[in-house]
Design an enzyme around this catalytic site. Sequence first.
Site, PDB file in Angstrom:
ATOM      1  N   GLU A 340       2.807 -10.325   2.790  1.00 24.11           N
ATOM      2  CA  GLU A 340       2.829  -8.813   3.172  1.00 24.11           C
ATOM      3  C   GLU A 340       3.282  -8.808   4.450  1.00 24.11           C
ATOM      4  O   GLU A 340       4.015  -7.858   4.579  1.00 24.11           O
ATOM      5  CB  GLU A 340       1.319  -8.153   2.703  1.00 24.11           C
ATOM      6  CG  GLU A 340       1.406  -7.235   1.624  1.00 24.11           C
ATOM      7  CD  GLU A 340       0.298  -6.456   1.560  1.00 24.11           C
ATOM      8  OE1 GLU A 340       0.089  -5.640   0.539  1.00 24.11           O
ATOM      9  OE2 GLU A 340      -0.594  -6.268   2.460  1.00 24.11           O
ATOM     10  N   HIS A 361      -3.393 -32.469 -10.672  1.00 23.45           N
ATOM     11  CA  HIS A 361      -3.241 -32.506 -11.909  1.00 23.45           C
ATOM     12  C   HIS A 361      -2.263 -31.387 -12.706  1.00 23.45           C
ATOM     13  O   HIS A 361      -2.356 -31.324 -13.984  1.00 23.45           O
ATOM     14  CB  HIS A 361      -4.734 -32.746 -12.753  1.00 23.45           C
ATOM     15  CG  HIS A 361      -5.657 -33.982 -12.066  1.00 23.45           C
ATOM     16  ND1 HIS A 361      -5.399 -34.983 -12.972  1.00 23.45           N
ATOM     17  CD2 HIS A 361      -5.784 -34.341 -11.191  1.00 23.45           C
ATOM     18  CE1 HIS A 361      -6.199 -36.010 -12.374  1.00 23.45           C
ATOM     19  NE2 HIS A 361      -6.421 -35.397 -11.133  1.00 23.45           N
ATOM     20  N   LYS A 495       3.955   2.145  -5.635  1.00 22.22           N
ATOM     21  CA  LYS A 495       2.664   3.212  -5.854  1.00 22.22           C
ATOM     22  C   LYS A 495       3.490   4.660  -6.111  1.00 22.22           C
ATOM     23  O   LYS A 495       3.076   5.509  -6.820  1.00 22.22           O
ATOM     24  CB  LYS A 495       2.205   3.657  -4.437  1.00 22.22           C
ATOM     25  CG  LYS A 495       1.186   2.433  -4.015  1.00 22.22           C
ATOM     26  CD  LYS A 495       0.553   2.766  -2.828  1.00 22.22           C
ATOM     27  CE  LYS A 495      -0.112   1.772  -2.039  1.00 22.22           C
ATOM     28  NZ  LYS A 495      -0.711   1.775  -0.772  1.00 22.22           N
TER      29      LYS A 495
HETATM   30  O1  PA5 Z   1      -2.786  -5.403   4.408  1.00 25.96           O
HETATM   31  C1  PA5 Z   1      -2.733  -4.188   4.126  1.00 25.96           C
HETATM   32  O2  PA5 Z   1      -2.460  -3.159   4.922  1.00 25.96           O
HETATM   33  C2  PA5 Z   1      -2.968  -3.922   2.331  1.00 25.96           C
HETATM   34  O3  PA5 Z   1      -2.860  -4.847   1.594  1.00 25.96           O
HETATM   35  C3  PA5 Z   1      -4.134  -2.941   2.410  1.00 25.96           C
HETATM   36  O4  PA5 Z   1      -5.355  -3.447   3.012  1.00 25.96           O
HETATM   37  C4  PA5 Z   1      -4.386  -2.530   1.036  1.00 25.96           C
HETATM   38  O5  PA5 Z   1      -3.167  -1.717   0.339  1.00 25.96           O
HETATM   39  C5  PA5 Z   1      -5.463  -1.456   0.794  1.00 25.96           C
HETATM   40  O6  PA5 Z   1      -5.394  -0.213   1.535  1.00 25.96           O
HETATM   41  P1  PA5 Z   1      -6.645   0.509   1.963  1.00 25.96           P
HETATM   42  O7  PA5 Z   1      -7.612  -0.194   2.846  1.00 25.96           O
HETATM   43  O8  PA5 Z   1      -5.915   1.660   2.654  1.00 25.96           O
HETATM   44  O9  PA5 Z   1      -7.006   0.894   0.777  1.00 25.96           O
END
Ligand code: PA5
Length: 504
Positions: A340, A361, A495
């Site tokens: 990410e 394996h 989203k």
């Molecule tokens: O790293 C990030 O910011 C994302 O992976 C969020 O943690 C994830 O989308 C969850 O978001 P939130 O904590 O706002 O629900």
Amino acid sequence: MSTLRFDPHRAFARSDGRSDPTSGLTPEHGVTDAEFAALAGPVERAVREMIDERCLCSLRPAQVEARRAQGYDIDASFLDVPGALLDDHAGRRPVIPLPSSLSAVLFLADEVRKRVAEVDAFVVLGIGGSFLGASALMNAFAHPFHNELPVDQRGGGPRIYFAGTTIDPVDHRSLLDRLGGKFLLNVISKSGTTFETAAGYRVLRKALIDRGVKPEELSRYIIGVTGAGPRSVLQKLAAEPHKEMRLLMMPECVGGRYSVFTPVGLLPAAVAGVDVLSLLRGAAEMTERCLEPDMNANPAAHYAAVHYALYQKGCHIRVLSMWQKRLEAIGWWYDQLCAESLGKKGLGPTPLTSVCTRDLHSRGQQHQQGLYNRAITNLIIERDEPVFYAGTDKARPTGAALELPGVPQDLTEKDGLDGYRHLAGKGFDVFNKAARSGTNAAYRDDDRPMADIILPDASEHTIGGLMQMLMIATVIEGKMLGINPYGQPGVEAYKRNMMLRLKG
Ligand code: PA5
């Protein structure tokens, strides 16, 4: 107390010899001495940029918003959070504002643990960065069969479940079946707007009410963790007139996947009996080491440089190879951190967690003889000694001696069996070491790039340092790639599309 020995000269040093354990780059991997040395300047710039952003984090919330509006990305507070929490806890002034203290986290964790006779299940609801850090810590430190053991064998804490990581109804239904009665709920969402968490919250909240919790009693059962953003519904649910949860707040300027050392990761970890003070000390000490601009003296910078160099040479797949299964969830946490943070602008390595020898394996074949497009990093724990549940004399299971039993003598002599007779009485740690050394030798013979992260032990202090090092390395590498390592704009597309399809 142990110190994290992430010695760059051993862990990622360039090794011309063929001695074992092997680590780091050799010219056979396509990276020359001169090319590697030339990274010193870009690494130094990246470290300095990260430090500059860190300085912006002590701004007040309104100033932070103003900077953000000007296009600054200042999610660098994760650097200072461990030290600030510890300073505050020790009565010293923290370098960044802390909306919730470590004492508040420990107080709530203690309360949850004390209620174990009344409510023996703690459900952690969250996704992405609001799930993976806590799950990594739980897996690394709790008994692998934690939820199946009687309470005294799991360090006195409740059973712990994770929810809200899918929108598969079977997941929710089966969890509710398993829970049976009332439970304590820890809902975590920095934004307070994530659909998976919002949906899970509705299901679990309703289950609590269906199971006899009165609406005015909900705050005894629910603890929220959220950010200060104006859209967080958790803040509203915690306030008058609802007051249906107690709340811990995340510090400003910490992104989800960088939040393991905020209440997001610390509350579930403390409930599981993890020594969070030690975890934070390891992380804080690692931060200090990773602010050094010289890549040869800075473990995170060195890690970033080695992986950046390999990425430039076509090693687009990054394998983090665990030799202890209980560290697998740290690998999944790193998968998210790396993917990410760096998967942007058509760039970025693809992270892959592997557990050995299990995956030798399956994926092992491809690592050994597939495309020359991967770098393999072993996570090695030198001494896998007993570690105790915080505040107890109960040891968690570790690599402490397990010897290979023999088989009946007559059968052995008659059949010669499988050829393993000579190994009877040897420890499994010896087998693990031999497998690792054998695997390294096989990779080396085929010029497959690899490195070792060598940890002295698997204590909280060490793992805290490791996770902080990996977060810092990710930021440095992002900057070297010309990528903003914070934020995840790409995730917004799914989203948006999903909500368009759900429009009434
Ligand atoms: O790293 C990030 O910011 C994302 O992976 C969020 O943690 C994830 O989308 C969850 O978001 P939130 O904590 O706002 O629900």
